[in-house]
Design an enzyme around this catalytic site. Structure first.
Site, mmCIF file in Angstrom:
data_model
loop_
_atom_site.group_PDB
_atom_site.id
_atom_site.type_symbol
_atom_site.label_atom_id
_atom_site.label_comp_id
_atom_site.label_asym_id
_atom_site.label_seq_id
_atom_site.Cartn_x
_atom_site.Cartn_y
_atom_site.Cartn_z
ATOM 1 C CD GLU A 229 -2.670 1.202 2.611
ATOM 2 O OE1 GLU A 229 -2.493 0.319 3.480
ATOM 3 O OE2 GLU A 229 -3.538 2.084 2.713
ATOM 4 C CG ASP A 262 -6.177 4.407 2.006
ATOM 5 O OD1 ASP A 262 -6.833 5.446 1.791
ATOM 6 O OD2 ASP A 262 -6.037 3.911 3.144
ATOM 7 C CG HIS A 289 -6.952 0.025 2.727
ATOM 8 N ND1 HIS A 289 -5.884 0.289 3.552
ATOM 9 C CD2 HIS A 289 -7.199 -1.300 2.839
ATOM 10 C CE1 HIS A 289 -5.502 -0.837 4.143
ATOM 11 N NE2 HIS A 289 -6.277 -1.813 3.716
ATOM 12 C CG ASP A 299 -7.231 7.626 7.947
ATOM 13 O OD1 ASP A 299 -7.199 6.801 7.036
ATOM 14 O OD2 ASP A 299 -6.224 8.139 8.438
ATOM 15 C CG ASP A 329 -7.472 2.282 6.350
ATOM 16 O OD1 ASP A 329 -7.704 2.373 7.574
ATOM 17 O OD2 ASP A 329 -6.350 2.508 5.855
HETATM 18 C C1 RNT Z 1 -2.271 4.340 6.737
HETATM 19 C C2 RNT Z 1 -2.781 3.249 5.885
HETATM 20 C C3 RNT Z 1 -3.005 1.942 6.561
HETATM 21 C C4 RNT Z 1 -3.615 2.073 7.941
HETATM 22 C C5 RNT Z 1 -4.079 0.776 8.532
HETATM 23 C C6 RNT Z 1 -4.363 0.905 9.989
HETATM 24 O O1 RNT Z 1 -2.243 5.548 6.106
HETATM 25 O O2 RNT Z 1 -3.944 3.664 5.238
HETATM 26 O O3 RNT Z 1 -3.741 1.109 5.759
HETATM 27 O O4 RNT Z 1 -4.678 2.966 7.949
HETATM 28 O O5 RNT Z 1 -3.201 -0.218 8.246
HETATM 29 ZN ZN ZN Z 2 -5.072 2.200 4.134
#
Ligand code: RNT
Ligand code: ZN
Length: 421
Positions: A229, A262, A289, A299, A329
């Site tokens: 990621e 993400d 994500h 987030d 996420d």
């Molecule tokens: C962090 C990433 C990661 C976390 C998780 C908890 O920026 O998005 O995926 O949020 O692993």
């Molecule tokens: Zn993430």
């Protein structure tokens, strides 16, 4: 919500969608293919249970807010997860981080963890007929405090995180083996720097080296699927992130791993939805994500917004559902955490349902014939079609609360359980 009202509304919606060539019954049954991996860390603000009262710290991810009722033990966490499961339709998996092992009050450092520390979760998942996914936790640890883990120039630190991540893959493979469905293991590291970095290439070489060491151990695909990621920037890594999108795209293509998208990890005007049809030409599977970026933060609780809609539409339009692993996420501690969880999970499901309710062939027909006005007007028309009635019906047949009823259920749980913690 009254059952007969839901059924009546569904019949009307079915007719309206039928008139534009969409079979809503088929869409309801295709929703079985939408499996959402629930990120366990929404229950306790990414704290974990390595120690009593462990809190998030070090590594640039941060939950803000102090809404009462946070899960303070794995037992409470499981209660919360069961509550969430009772309020969302369809099928789910559970996505664990390494910090959620059951260590029985012992200090087990991250380079010492074993499958036995997660056996309780495997049994929990088996009982619920769910698959598990897993993540190494390369943050909230003294050896992550200077901002570098797998790309650390300190050989001791790098070795520690390589060992941790290797163990995490072994644990994930064991989960996949016991549960009969491959576990996705995702690697995200916080490595980066707040100010101008000079020796970027050395750091990226070290990250590549660590990943090569980690992936030198092979597991059957039926047990484990590996993903990596990227991130654009984070708190404390504003100027440079070692594991950038370019880095991991290159790594994933060359080494045949999955890539994690993400959607809070890109420039705000960059659309993750648009990336999918490119990436899927070069990579077998992706992990999502799903989240909601707001300004600099990545987030916030997922909602049914344009960003999410395009992601779901592009996957459905590319007929790529079976190549996409859907994870969530987000972590928000400023509102009822279970409520946040259910809003976000439902938003993801609604987005896929909305995408499945598109008259794909008609739209492609317009496109191929240069009918751009008709294409755009149809896309606008879909926004006022009664997809809410289809969604409510889907909740009804899945025996979970429809309409606003889930909000009342969460209110009851808040009074009965969360307020007493
Ligand atoms: C962090 C990433 C990661 C976390 C998780 C908890 O920026 O998005 O995926 O949020 O692993
Ligand atoms: Zn993430």
């Amino acid at each position: 919500m009254k059952k007969d009202l839901i059924k009546k509304s569904y019949q009307l919606a079915k007719e309206q969608y039928g008139a534009i060539g969409v079979d809503t019954d088929k869409v309801i049954s295709r929703m079985d293919d939408i499996v959402i991996s629930l990120h366990c860390w929404q229950t306790d603000d990414v704290g974990g249970f390595e120690r009593e009262g462990a809190e998030l710290g070090g590594g640039g991810i941060q939950a803000t807010g102090n809404f009462p009722g946070k899960a303070r033990s794995i037992a409470q966490m499981r209660d919360d997860l069961d509550k969430v499961l009772s309020l969302v339709p369809g099928r789910q998996r559970l996505n664990l981080h390494a910090i959620y092992g059951e260590f029985g009050g012992q200090k087990v450092d991250r380079d010492q963890i074993e499958p036995k520390h997660y056996q309780g979760w495997i049994d929990w998942a088996k009982k619920r007929n769910m698959g598990l996914d897993f993540n190494c936790t390369c943050f909230s640890h003294p050896l992550a405090d200077d901002g570098f883990t797998l790309s650390s120039k300190n050989p001791k630190v790098r070795k520690f995180w390589v060992e941790h991540t290797k163990r995490c893959r072994a644990i994930a493979a064991e989960m996949g083996k016991q549960l009969g469905t491959p576990a996705v293991h995702n690697i995200w590291i916080p490595d980066g720097s707040k100010d101008v970095a000079v020796d970027r290439i050395a750091l990226r070489k070290l990250l590549r080296k660590s990943l090569d060491e980690i992936f030198s151990v092979k597991y059957p695909k039926k047990y484990l699927k590996d993903s990596v990621e990227s991130k654009l920037f984070g708190i404390g890594s504003e100027a440079m992130v070692v594991g950038s999108h370019d880095f991991y795209m290159g790594y994933a293509v060359k080494n045949n791993t999955m890539i994690t998208l993400d959607n809070g990890h890109f420039h705000p005007t960059e659309q993750v939805g648009d990336k999918i049809s490119s990436i899927l030409l070069f990579i077998d599977e992706i992990l999502l994500h799903l989240t909601r970026g707001v300004r600099w933060d990545s987030d916030h609780v997922l909602t049914f917004n344009d960003d999410l809609q395009l992601i779901a539409q592009e996957i459905v339009r590319a007929r790529a559902l079976e190549r996409v692993n859907i994870g969530l996420d987000f972590f928000d501690a400023s509102l009822n955490r279970i409520g946040a969880y259910v809003i976000g999970t439902r938003a993801a499901q609604i987005a896929f349902m909305y995408a499945l309710l598109e008259p794909h062939d008609t739209l492609v027909g317009f496109e191929e014939n240069g009918k751009t006005f008709e294409r755009l007007s149809f896309l606008e028309l879909l926004k006022t079609m009664p997809f809410g009635a289809v969604w409510d019906y889907y909740c009804l047949v899945n025996d979970v609360p429809a309409g606003k009823d889930y909000i009342d259920e969460i209110g009851k749980y808040e009074k009965k359980v969360l307020a007493k913690r």
